[in-house]
Design a protein around this motif. Structure first.
Motif, PDB file in Angstrom:
ATOM      1  N   VAL A  40       0.844  -1.195   0.000  1.00  0.00           N
ATOM      2  CA  VAL A  40       0.000   0.000   0.000  1.00  0.00           C
ATOM      3  C   VAL A  40       0.881   1.248   0.000  1.00  0.00           C
ATOM      4  O   VAL A  40       0.628   2.202  -0.741  1.00  0.00           O
ATOM      5  CB  VAL A  40      -0.977  -0.007   1.203  1.00  0.00           C
ATOM      6  N   ALA A  41       1.933   1.230   0.824  1.00  0.00           N
ATOM      7  CA  ALA A  41       2.850   2.372   0.876  1.00  0.00           C
ATOM      8  C   ALA A  41       3.477   2.621  -0.496  1.00  0.00           C
ATOM      9  O   ALA A  41       3.593   3.768  -0.935  1.00  0.00           O
ATOM     10  CB  ALA A  41       3.925   2.122   1.931  1.00  0.00           C
ATOM     11  N   ALA A  42       3.852   1.557  -1.198  1.00  0.00           N
ATOM     12  CA  ALA A  42       4.448   1.703  -2.527  1.00  0.00           C
ATOM     13  C   ALA A  42       3.458   2.317  -3.514  1.00  0.00           C
ATOM     14  O   ALA A  42       3.836   3.152  -4.340  1.00  0.00           O
ATOM     15  CB  ALA A  42       4.936   0.345  -3.040  1.00  0.00           C
ATOM     16  N   ALA A  43       2.190   1.928  -3.427  1.00  0.00           N
ATOM     17  CA  ALA A  43       1.170   2.494  -4.313  1.00  0.00           C
ATOM     18  C   ALA A  43       0.990   3.987  -4.056  1.00  0.00           C
ATOM     19  O   ALA A  43       0.840   4.771  -4.994  1.00  0.00           O
ATOM     20  CB  ALA A  43      -0.159   1.757  -4.127  1.00  0.00           C
ATOM     21  N   ILE A  44       1.019   4.378  -2.800  1.00  0.00           N
ATOM     22  CA  ILE A  44       0.893   5.802  -2.450  1.00  0.00           C
ATOM     23  C   ILE A  44       2.152   6.548  -2.894  1.00  0.00           C
ATOM     24  O   ILE A  44       2.084   7.646  -3.446  1.00  0.00           O
ATOM     25  CB  ILE A  44       0.655   5.971  -0.929  1.00  0.00           C
ATOM     26  N   ASP A  45       3.316   5.942  -2.671  1.00  0.00           N
ATOM     27  CA  ASP A  45       4.593   6.587  -2.975  1.00  0.00           C
ATOM     28  C   ASP A  45       4.740   6.909  -4.451  1.00  0.00           C
ATOM     29  O   ASP A  45       5.338   7.912  -4.831  1.00  0.00           O
ATOM     30  CB  ASP A  45       5.737   5.677  -2.518  1.00  0.00           C
TER      31      ASP A  45
END
Length: 179
Positions: A40-45
């Motif tokens: 999820v963090a990678a998608a936001i990043d």
């Protein structure tokens, strides 16, 4: 123990610590559903605005304190184990909820203890929201179970809503907007 994908996470770069918003993905992508936080963090990043910082590779409570210290808003995403379990179900809790009821993390990093330490040291974000995604499988391996994979777009949308960015910014224009 978590495997670090990068030897030095953004939590260690001084200039980045001044971001208004931090999204923290906790978990190990090599333990199936436990990797939901970093994914999820990678998608936001990938499409985040300048005021948002993304951190992964959290291994201990002190690194967690470092990651959220000084932020106006911290959003923590982690896999959760509950009884009874409904894999893919998303729990949204605040710091107060965690302190009152304990944590639901899948690993040794105890967010509740980190909260208590952060409060004692005065190293808390102004606001903390935790999104826990119930996991079905945290065994060795890569990739999510069907239930957690189906929950991913909902978790990403929840993070986007909490941090005040549109899904269009994250995913680009929809097909209807292109015509």
């Amino acid at each position: 123990m978590h495997l670090l994908l990068g030897a030095l996470s953004e939590a260690h770069s001084g200039a980045a610590l001044n971001a208004d918003v931090v999204v923290i993905g906790i978990g190990n992508p090599y333990r199936r559903d436990d990797g939901v936080g970093p994914a999820v963090a990678a998608a936001i990043d990938e499409h985040k605005p300048a005021h948002v910082r993304v951190v992964t590779g959290i291994e201990d409570p002190m690194t967690l304190l470092e990651a959220w210290s000084g932020a106006k808003l911290a959003v923590l995403v982690d896999a959760a184990m509950t009884t009874p379990s409904t894999p893919g179900r998303i729990h949204r809790v605040t710091a107060g909820d965690l302190i009152a009821g304990g944590g639901v993390s899948t690993h040794g990093l105890n967010v509740t203890q980190a909260l208590a330490l952060g409060q004692a040291l005065g190293r808390m974000p102004d606001r903390l929201v935790v999104l826990g995604v119930e996991a079905a499988d945290t065994g060795q391996g890569f990739g999510f179970t069907a239930q957690v994979a189906a929950a991913m777009p909902h978790v990403i949308a929840a993070v986007a809503e909490i941090i005040g960015i549109s899904m269009e910014l994250l995913l680009g224009p929809t097909e209807n907007q292109l015509n």
